[in-house]
Design a protein around this motif. Structure first.
Motif, PDB file in Angstrom:
ATOM      1  N   GLY A 103      36.649 -12.530  -5.399  1.00  0.00           N
ATOM      2  CA  GLY A 103      36.603 -13.995  -5.538  1.00  0.00           C
ATOM      3  C   GLY A 103      37.913 -14.624  -5.977  1.00  0.00           C
ATOM      4  O   GLY A 103      37.954 -15.773  -6.403  1.00  0.00           O
ATOM      5  N   GLN A 104      39.014 -13.880  -5.874  1.00  0.00           N
ATOM      6  CA  GLN A 104      40.319 -14.415  -6.296  1.00  0.00           C
ATOM      7  C   GLN A 104      41.310 -14.505  -5.133  1.00  0.00           C
ATOM      8  O   GLN A 104      42.502 -14.660  -5.345  1.00  0.00           O
ATOM      9  CB  GLN A 104      40.908 -13.521  -7.403  1.00  0.00           C
ATOM     10  CG  GLN A 104      40.040 -13.469  -8.661  1.00  0.00           C
ATOM     11  CD  GLN A 104      40.491 -12.374  -9.628  1.00  0.00           C
ATOM     12  OE1 GLN A 104      41.682 -12.206  -9.886  1.00  0.00           O
ATOM     13  NE2 GLN A 104      39.552 -11.620 -10.162  1.00  0.00           N
ATOM     14  N   GLY A 105      40.794 -14.363  -3.921  1.00  0.00           N
ATOM     15  CA  GLY A 105      41.659 -14.535  -2.750  1.00  0.00           C
ATOM     16  C   GLY A 105      42.201 -13.246  -2.155  1.00  0.00           C
ATOM     17  O   GLY A 105      42.848 -13.264  -1.104  1.00  0.00           O
ATOM     18  N   GLY A 108      40.989 -12.194   1.515  1.00  0.00           N
ATOM     19  CA  GLY A 108      41.689 -12.949   2.567  1.00  0.00           C
ATOM     20  C   GLY A 108      43.115 -12.446   2.749  1.00  0.00           C
ATOM     21  O   GLY A 108      43.613 -12.344   3.881  1.00  0.00           O
ATOM     22  N   ASP A 131      33.684  -4.073  11.486  1.00  0.00           N
ATOM     23  CA  ASP A 131      32.242  -3.848  11.407  1.00  0.00           C
ATOM     24  C   ASP A 131      31.805  -4.308  10.027  1.00  0.00           C
ATOM     25  O   ASP A 131      32.173  -3.694   9.027  1.00  0.00           O
ATOM     26  CB  ASP A 131      31.922  -2.354  11.572  1.00  0.00           C
ATOM     27  CG  ASP A 131      32.321  -1.870  12.949  1.00  0.00           C
ATOM     28  OD1 ASP A 131      31.747  -2.352  13.931  1.00  0.00           O
ATOM     29  OD2 ASP A 131      33.226  -1.011  13.030  1.00  0.00           O
ATOM     30  N   ALA A 132      31.028  -5.385   9.979  1.00  0.00           N
ATOM     31  CA  ALA A 132      30.543  -5.880   8.681  1.00  0.00           C
ATOM     32  C   ALA A 132      29.356  -5.026   8.267  1.00  0.00           C
ATOM     33  O   ALA A 132      28.525  -4.665   9.101  1.00  0.00           O
ATOM     34  CB  ALA A 132      30.141  -7.345   8.800  1.00  0.00           C
ATOM     35  N   ALA A 139      29.499 -13.016   6.977  1.00  0.00           N
ATOM     36  CA  ALA A 139      29.828 -14.412   6.676  1.00  0.00           C
ATOM     37  C   ALA A 139      31.290 -14.534   6.231  1.00  0.00           C
ATOM     38  O   ALA A 139      31.968 -15.519   6.528  1.00  0.00           O
ATOM     39  CB  ALA A 139      28.891 -14.942   5.597  1.00  0.00           C
ATOM     40  N   PHE A 140      31.773 -13.513   5.513  1.00  0.00           N
ATOM     41  CA  PHE A 140      33.187 -13.504   5.086  1.00  0.00           C
ATOM     42  C   PHE A 140      34.096 -13.497   6.320  1.00  0.00           C
ATOM     43  O   PHE A 140      35.060 -14.272   6.407  1.00  0.00           O
ATOM     44  CB  PHE A 140      33.443 -12.271   4.200  1.00  0.00           C
ATOM     45  CG  PHE A 140      34.893 -12.021   3.891  1.00  0.00           C
ATOM     46  CD1 PHE A 140      35.571 -12.774   2.950  1.00  0.00           C
ATOM     47  CD2 PHE A 140      35.580 -11.007   4.556  1.00  0.00           C
ATOM     48  CE1 PHE A 140      36.914 -12.545   2.673  1.00  0.00           C
ATOM     49  CE2 PHE A 140      36.915 -10.754   4.278  1.00  0.00           C
ATOM     50  CZ  PHE A 140      37.586 -11.524   3.335  1.00  0.00           C
TER      51      PHE A 140
HETATM   52  C1  LIG Z   1      33.806  -9.230   0.973  1.00  0.00           C
HETATM   53  C2  LIG Z   1      35.100  -9.082   0.171  1.00  0.00           C
HETATM   54  C3  LIG Z   1      36.088  -8.182   0.932  1.00  0.00           C
HETATM   55  C4  LIG Z   1      35.727 -10.497   0.005  1.00  0.00           C
HETATM   56  O1  LIG Z   1      36.904 -10.400  -0.744  1.00  0.00           O
HETATM   57  P1  LIG Z   1      37.162 -11.386  -1.956  1.00  0.00           P
HETATM   58  O2  LIG Z   1      38.519 -11.078  -2.500  1.00  0.00           O
HETATM   59  O3  LIG Z   1      36.018 -11.330  -2.902  1.00  0.00           O
HETATM   60  O4  LIG Z   1      37.150 -12.801  -1.207  1.00  0.00           O
HETATM   61  P2  LIG Z   1      38.293 -13.920  -1.287  1.00  0.00           P
HETATM   62  O5  LIG Z   1      38.418 -14.367  -2.707  1.00  0.00           O
HETATM   63  O6  LIG Z   1      39.547 -13.428  -0.619  1.00  0.00           O
HETATM   64  O7  LIG Z   1      37.682 -15.059  -0.395  1.00  0.00           O
HETATM   65  C5  LIG Z   1      38.487 -15.699   0.573  1.00  0.00           C
HETATM   66  C6  LIG Z   1      37.695 -16.777   1.225  1.00  0.00           C
HETATM   67  O8  LIG Z   1      36.526 -16.197   1.816  1.00  0.00           O
HETATM   68  C7  LIG Z   1      35.379 -16.844   1.312  1.00  0.00           C
HETATM   69  N1  LIG Z   1      34.325 -15.825   1.158  1.00  0.00           N
HETATM   70  C8  LIG Z   1      34.326 -14.760   0.336  1.00  0.00           C
HETATM   71  N2  LIG Z   1      33.208 -14.022   0.493  1.00  0.00           N
HETATM   72  C9  LIG Z   1      32.474 -14.696   1.436  1.00  0.00           C
HETATM   73  C10 LIG Z   1      31.208 -14.462   2.027  1.00  0.00           C
HETATM   74  N3  LIG Z   1      30.477 -13.388   1.731  1.00  0.00           N
HETATM   75  N4  LIG Z   1      30.768 -15.362   2.949  1.00  0.00           N
HETATM   76  C11 LIG Z   1      31.504 -16.444   3.297  1.00  0.00           C
HETATM   77  N5  LIG Z   1      32.708 -16.703   2.775  1.00  0.00           N
HETATM   78  C12 LIG Z   1      33.201 -15.844   1.857  1.00  0.00           C
HETATM   79  C13 LIG Z   1      35.778 -17.432  -0.025  1.00  0.00           C
HETATM   80  O9  LIG Z   1      34.971 -18.536  -0.341  1.00  0.00           O
HETATM   81  C14 LIG Z   1      37.207 -17.838   0.240  1.00  0.00           C
HETATM   82  O10 LIG Z   1      37.234 -19.083   0.922  1.00  0.00           O
HETATM   83  P3  LIG Z   1      38.502 -20.092   0.847  1.00  0.00           P
HETATM   84  O11 LIG Z   1      39.714 -19.307   1.272  1.00  0.00           O
HETATM   85  O12 LIG Z   1      38.135 -21.159   1.815  1.00  0.00           O
HETATM   86  O13 LIG Z   1      38.565 -20.500  -0.581  1.00  0.00           O
HETATM   87  C15 LIG Z   1      34.867  -8.506  -1.270  1.00  0.00           C
HETATM   88  O14 LIG Z   1      34.003  -9.373  -1.986  1.00  0.00           O
HETATM   89  C16 LIG Z   1      34.304  -7.092  -1.277  1.00  0.00           C
HETATM   90  O15 LIG Z   1      35.062  -6.139  -1.256  1.00  0.00           O
HETATM   91  N6  LIG Z   1      32.970  -6.955  -1.338  1.00  0.00           N
HETATM   92  C17 LIG Z   1      32.338  -5.651  -1.362  1.00  0.00           C
HETATM   93  C18 LIG Z   1      32.622  -4.813  -0.124  1.00  0.00           C
HETATM   94  C19 LIG Z   1      32.366  -5.545   1.187  1.00  0.00           C
HETATM   95  O16 LIG Z   1      31.388  -6.289   1.332  1.00  0.00           O
HETATM   96  N7  LIG Z   1      33.280  -5.343   2.166  1.00  0.00           N
HETATM   97  C20 LIG Z   1      33.232  -6.054   3.437  1.00  0.00           C
HETATM   98  C21 LIG Z   1      33.559  -5.132   4.552  1.00  0.00           C
HETATM   99  S1  LIG Z   1      32.144  -4.300   5.204  1.00  0.00           S
END
Ligand SMILES: CC(C)(COP(=O)(O)OP(=O)(O)OC[C@H]1O[C@@H](n2cnc3c(N)ncnc32)[C@H](O)[C@@H]1OP(=O)(O)O)[C@@H](O)C(=O)NCCC(=O)NCCS
Length: 165
Positions: A103-105, A108, A131-132, A139-140
């Motif tokens: 959640g700290q960027g 991205g 592959d999500a 959604a990310f």
């Molecule tokens: C999913 C993951 C990679 C996101 O990384 P993060 O550092 O937490 O996310 P960020 O802070 O970089 O978010 C960047 C942007 O994406 C958005 N975002 C983050 N997670 C999101 C989600 N699940 N759905 C929609 N948007 C999302 C944020 O709101 C942010 O938006 P902005 O740039 O407009 O402010 C991380 O939470 C994670 O590692 N989760 C567990 C493992 C996982 O799910 N991996 C995914 C690959 S299968």
């Protein structure tokens, strides 16, 4: 956000910190700890690791060469592509951020870093494919402009020609 570095995985640099990495997704955490070294040795993947100034691991992602069938892609993607059975892509197999840094960027940032490396890899690839693991991860990727495959709603692509240079 703190200062950070992104480097290819190196046991000397990341081996100890890897043991405390926790994204809270068990499949990703155990892959990073137990399977990654073997995959690097076999060269089936590369792995890039972000660290903070204390050497703590912020996150990692893996990249590998891959191919996708034109039949899996929407028309908008295939219109200008050659009619090969498989078109070349770079696959980001895994992406995980440690829970203390989520959640700290950084997610991205690692995504953008992966795209930049794919473009400058010297290997042809029309898209980055991911592959999500579930809908939330999907959604990310959608949030970052990735487009779902036709019949695989959790597989996404991003045309590398659309990455700003
Ligand atoms: C999913 C993951 C990679 C996101 O990384 P993060 O550092 O937490 O996310 P960020 O802070 O970089 O978010 C960047 C942007 O994406 C958005 N975002 C983050 N997670 C999101 C989600 N699940 N759905 C929609 N948007 C999302 C944020 O709101 C942010 O938006 P902005 O740039 O407009 O402010 C991380 O939470 C994670 O590692 N989760 C567990 C493992 C996982 O799910 N991996 C995914 C690959 S299968």
């Amino acid at each position: 956000m703190c200062a950070f570095q992104i480097n290819p995985y190196d046991k000397a640099l990341h081996g100890a910190a890897r043991k405390t990495f926790l994204s809270n997704v068990p499949a990703l955490d155990s892959y990073f700890r137990e399977q990654l070294s073997q995959d690097l040795k076999s060269r089936v993947t590369t792995c890039l690791v972000a660290t903070d100034p204390q050497g703590m691991i912020i996150g990692f992602y893996t990249l590998a060469a891959s191919g996708v069938s034109l039949a899996d892609l929407p028309d908008e993607a295939t219109r200008k592509l050659p009619r090969y059975p498989l078109v070349p892509v770079i696959r980001m197999g895994r992406l995980a951020i440690d829970h203390r840094f989520q959640g700290q960027g950084y997610g991205g940032i690692l995504l953008a870093d992966a795209m930049a490396r794919a473009i400058h890899s010297g290997v042809g690839a029309f898209a980055m494919v991911v592959d999500a693991k579930d809908q939330a991860a999907g959604a990310f990727y959608k949030h970052h402009g990735f487009i779902p495959f036709l019949n695989e709603p959790l597989t996404f692509y991003f045309p590398l020609a659309n990455v700003p240079s």
